[in-house]
Design a protein around this motif. Structure first.
Motif, PDB file in Angstrom:
ATOM      1  N   ASN A 591       0.826  -1.209   0.000  1.00  0.00           N
ATOM      2  CA  ASN A 591       0.000   0.000   0.000  1.00  0.00           C
ATOM      3  C   ASN A 591       0.860   1.260   0.000  1.00  0.00           C
ATOM      4  O   ASN A 591       0.537   2.255  -0.626  1.00  0.00           O
ATOM      5  N   LEU A 592       1.971   1.147   0.725  1.00  0.00           N
ATOM      6  CA  LEU A 592       2.850   2.326   0.784  1.00  0.00           C
ATOM      7  C   LEU A 592       3.704   2.450  -0.466  1.00  0.00           C
ATOM      8  O   LEU A 592       4.425   3.415  -0.636  1.00  0.00           O
ATOM      9  N   GLY A 593       3.650   1.394  -1.289  1.00  0.00           N
ATOM     10  CA  GLY A 593       4.426   1.448  -2.529  1.00  0.00           C
ATOM     11  C   GLY A 593       5.911   1.231  -2.308  1.00  0.00           C
ATOM     12  O   GLY A 593       6.721   1.577  -3.160  1.00  0.00           O
ATOM     13  N   ILE A 594       6.267   0.626  -1.125  1.00  0.00           N
ATOM     14  CA  ILE A 594       7.699   0.419  -0.922  1.00  0.00           C
ATOM     15  C   ILE A 594       8.078  -1.040  -1.140  1.00  0.00           C
ATOM     16  O   ILE A 594       9.184  -1.444  -0.857  1.00  0.00           O
ATOM     17  N   ARG A 595       7.085  -1.793  -1.636  1.00  0.00           N
ATOM     18  CA  ARG A 595       7.447  -3.190  -1.881  1.00  0.00           C
ATOM     19  C   ARG A 595       8.373  -3.263  -3.083  1.00  0.00           C
ATOM     20  O   ARG A 595       8.178  -2.543  -4.051  1.00  0.00           O
ATOM     21  N   ASP A 596       9.343  -4.128  -3.024  1.00  0.00           N
ATOM     22  CA  ASP A 596      10.317  -4.168  -4.132  1.00  0.00           C
ATOM     23  C   ASP A 596       9.734  -4.820  -5.372  1.00  0.00           C
ATOM     24  O   ASP A 596       8.679  -5.415  -5.327  1.00  0.00           O
TER      25      ASP A 596
END
Ligand code: ATP
Ligand code: MG
Length: 596
Positions: A591-596
Motif C-alpha cells: 500500500n505504501l508502494g515500498i514493496r520491491d
C-alpha cells in the motif's frame, strides 16, 4: 613409510611395475657400461707404466683402449637415455591417471564432504600432490635405480681391485645413512606443513577472486591484501624451513666423501710406492670412488623426493578414504507418489543443535505446497533431505510406499529438479546452461523453457540471445536473470518433482507472480501417463512472500526447525501467527508502494 608408499604405487597403478622393471634393466646395462670404463683406463695406464712395449705398440694399444672407452660411453648414453625416457614418460602417464581417479572419487563424494572441505585445499590436492608422485616415479625412480646399481657395482669392483682399501671407503657410509635418515624425517614433517598451508593460501585467493564484488563493495582491498600477505609470508616461512632441511644433505655428503677421498689418496699412494698396488689399479680405484660420491649425493635427493611423495600420497589417500555416496545398486527407481515425512529430526554433521526436529508432513503427488518461515528455520535443509543430499533415518521420508533411502539417488535426481537459493551457472552460453541436465534438449525445448521462466524480455537485450556466454558463475547476468536461467534449466528436464528454493528472491513481486502463474499452468500440462505421472508434477515452493505461496494447495510455516502452522492461504490468514503477520506487513508495504 617409504616402503608403504612404493607398495601402494605398485599395487594401485597398473602398468607401473612393468615399466619400472624395464627402466631398471636399462639402467642396469647403462651402469654396467659406466663401471667398465675405469677397467680400460687401468689397462691403459698399466701398459704405459709397466714397460715391455715399444713406442708404436704402446700407441696402438692406447688407441684401442681409447676406442673402447668411447664405445662404452656411447653404450652408457643409449641405455641411460632409454631408462630416462621410459620412466619419465611413465611418470606423466601415471600422474594423469592419479588425477583422473581423484576427480572421479571426488565427484562421487556426498555433499556433506564439500560442505566441510575448503575448495582451495582440494585444488592443491588435485594439482600439487599428483605432481609430487610424478616426480618420484620419474626422476626419483631413475635416480634410485642408478644410485643403487652404480653404488653396488662400484663397491664390488673396488673390492676386487683392493679389498683393504675398499673396506676403508665404506667407513663414512654409516654416518651418511644416519644423517639421511634424520634429515628425511624433518623433510617429511616440513613438506606436509608446506602442502597443507598451500591449500589455505589457494583457498583464500579463490574466495577473494570469486567474491571480488563483495571485496570491492566493502572496500576490503587493503585488508584482504594484508591478510593475504600474512598467509603468503607464512608459506614462505614454511618453505624456507623445508629448504634448510634439504640444503644440509648434499654438502654434508660431499664433505664426508671428501674426507674419504683424502684418506684413500694417502693410504693407496703408500701402497703404490711400496709396490703392493699398480698405478693403474690405484687410478681405477679412484675413478670408482668418484663414481660413489654422486650416488651418495643423489641418494639424499631421491630420499627427499620419496618423502615428498609420501606426504602427497597421504593427502591423496585422505581424499580417497572418504566414503563415497553409496552406489545405487539394488535401489528402486523413483515413482511419483505422495511424499510422506514422519517425525523427521536432523542435525548437520558436527552441528550442536538440530536443523529440523520432529517434522511430520504429507505432500500429495501432483500438488503444490508452499514453505515459508523466518530465515534459518530449516526450509533449505528440508528440501536437501528430500533430495537425499544427506541421509535420514529409515522410515522418516517415504515416496509412495517406498522409503527414500531405498530409492536410487540417480533416479531420484533424474526425476527431481531443483532451483536453489544461490543458482550456479557455468561460463558457457545460456543455452548450454539451460540444457545442462538434459543434453538432448532441442533448441525449441530450450526456448520454451526460457519463455516459461520469464527470460524472454531479457534475451532480446542480449547481443546473441540464447547463445550469449554468461561469464564465470554467470557474473554477466543480474541476480534475477541468473535465477530465471536456473529455473529454465530445471523446467527443461520436465521433472516429476520440482523444488523451488526461494528462486525469485531477486525479482520484484509482479514478475514473480507472473512467472508463478505461468508455471502453474505448465505444471498442470506436465502430466504424463505411466509411472505415476498422471498426477502431474509435485512442486515444493519455498518463498518469503505471501503473494508467491498464496495459490499453493497447502502452506507450511517453518519455525526453528519445526512446523509451526499449516493450512491454506485463507486458513492461515484466519489465525494468529507468523503467516498473518507476514501478510499484513507485506500488504502495508504494498500500500505504501515500498514493496520491491
Ligand atoms: N551445511 C550446513 N552445515 C551446518 N549447518 C547448516 C548448514 N546449512 C544450514 N545450516 C544450519 O541449519 C539451520 C537451518 O538452515 P536452512 O538453510 O535450512 O534455513 P532456511 O530456512 O533455508 O533459511 P533462509 O530462509 O535464510 O534460506 C540454520 O541454523 C543453519 O545455520
Ligand atoms: Mg534457505
Amino acid at each position: 613409510m617409504i616402503l608403504s608408499t612404493i607398495r601402494w604405487l605398485l599395487r594401485e597403478l597398473p602398468g607401473l611395475k612393468r615399466t619400472l622393471f624395464l627402466g631398471a634393466a636399462a639402467s642396469l646395462v647403462g651402469s654396467a657400461f659406466a663401471v667398465a670404463a675405469p677397467l680400460a683406463l687401468r689397462a691403459a695406464i698399466d701398459r704405459m707404466t709397466g714397460g715391455g712395449l715399444d713406442g708404436a705398440a704402446m700407441l696402438k694399444a692406447l688407441a684401442a683402449l681409447a676406442a673402447v672407452i668411447a664405445l662404452l660411453a656411447l653404450g652408457e648414453g643409449v641405455f641411460r637415455f632409454s631408462a630416462r625416457w621410459l620412466l619419465v614418460s611413465q611418470a606423466r602417464i601415471q600422474e594423469h591417471a592419479v588425477r583422473e581417479r581423484m576427480v572421479r572419487r571426488l565427484l562421487g563424494l556426498p555433499l556433506s564432504f564439500f560442505h566441510r572441505s575448503p575448495s582451495g585445499d582440494l585444488m592443491a590436492r588435485l594439482t600439487n600432490d599428483p605432481s609430487s608422485l610424478q616426480h618420484l616415479i620419474g626422476v626419483g625412480m631413475l635416480g634410485l635405480s642408478n644410485t643403487v646399481l652404480v653404488f653396488a657395482m662400484s663397491v664390488a669392483m673396488m673390492a676386487v681391485l683392493s679389498p683393504s682399501l675398499a673396506l676403508m671407503v665404506l667407513v663414512p657410509f654409516p654416518f651418511i645413512a644416519v644423517m639421511i635418515n634424520r634429515v628425511g624425517k624433518s623433510v617429511y614433517a616440513r613438506f606436509r606443513a608446506v602442502q597443507d598451508h598451500y591449500g589455505v593460501l589457494t583457498d583464500r585467493v579463490q574466495e577473494n577472486l570469486s567474491g571480488i564484488r563483495v571485496v570491492k563493495a566493502m572496500v576490503r582491498e587493503r585488508a584482504e591484501e594484508e591478510e593475504f600477505a600474512a598467509l603468503s609470508r607464512e608459506y614462505m616461512r614454511r618453505s624456507l624451513l623445508l629448504t634448510r632441511a634439504q640444503a644440509a644433505v648434499i654438502p654434508g655428503i660431499g664433505l664426508l666423501a671428501g674426507l674419504g677421498l683424502g684418506m684413500i689418496l694417502y693410504v693407496g699412494g703408500r701402497m703404490v710406492i711400496s709396490g703392493s698396488l699398480t698405478l693403474g689399479t690405484f687410478v681405477a680405484f679412484n675413478a670408482y670412488l668418484a663414481m660413489l660420491v654422486w650416488p651418495a649425493v643423489s641418494l639424499g635427493w631421491v630420499l627427499n623426493l620419496v618423502q615428498r611423495a609420501a606426504v602427497s600420497l597421504e593427502r591423496i589417500r585422505e581424499v580417497e578414504a572418504e566414503a563415497a555416496e553409496e552406489t545405487d545398486e539394488g535401489g528402486e527407481p523413483f515413482r511419483q507418489g505422495d511424499i510422506d515425512v514422519s517425525h523427521l529430526t536432523f542435525a548437520y554433521p558436527g552441528a550442536a543443535s538440530c536443523a529440523l526436529s520432529d517434522v511430520t508432513l504429507s505432500i500429495p503427488a501432483g500438488k503444490t505446497i508452499g514453505l515459508v518461515g523466518p530465515t534459518g528455520s530449516g526450509k533449505t535443509t528440508f528440501v536437501r533431505l528430500i533430495l537425499r543430499l544427506y541421509d535420514v533415518p529409515a522410515g522418516s521420508i517415504r515416496v509412495g510406499k517406498t522409503d527414500l533411502g531405498r530409492i536410487s539417488r540417480s533416479s531420484l535426481r533424474a526425476e527431481a529438479a531443483v532451483v536453489s537459493q544461490e543458482p550456479f551457472l557455468y561460463s558457457d552460453t545460456l543455452a548450454a546452461n539451460i540444457s545442462f541436465g538434459r543434453e538432448d534438449a532441442g533448441p525449441e525445448e530450450i526456448e520454451e523453457a526460457a519463455l516459461l521462466a520469464g527470460l524472454k524480455p531479457d534475451l532480446e537485450t542480449f547481443p546473441k540471445g540464447l547463445e550469449t556466454v554468461v561469464g564465470e558463475r554467470g557474473v554477466t547476468l543480474s541476480g534475477g536473470q541468473r535465477q530465471r536461467a536456473a529455473l529454465a534449466r530445471a523446467l527443461v528436464r520436465r521433472p516429476r518433482l520440482l523444488i523451488l528454493d526461494d528462486p525469485f528472491s531477486a525479482l520484484d513481486a509482479e514478475t514473480e507472480e507472473a512467472i508463478l502463474a505461468r508455471l502453474r499452468e505448465e505444471v498442470g500440462r506436465l502430466k504424463t501417463p505411466g509411472n505415476g505421472g498422471e498426477n502431474g508434477t509435485t512442486v515444493i515452493l519455498v518463498a518469503h512472500r505471501v503473494s508467491a505461496v498464496r495459490a499453493c494447495d497447502w502452506i507450511c510455516v517453518f519455525d526453528g526447525g519445526t512446523i509451526a502452522a499449516r493450512g491454506t492461504h485463507e486458513e492461515l490468514l484466519g489465525r494468529d501467527g507468523f503467516y498473518r503477520d507476514m501478510a499484513r506487513r507485506q500488504q502495508i508495504e504494498e500500500n505504501l508502494g515500498i514493496r520491491d
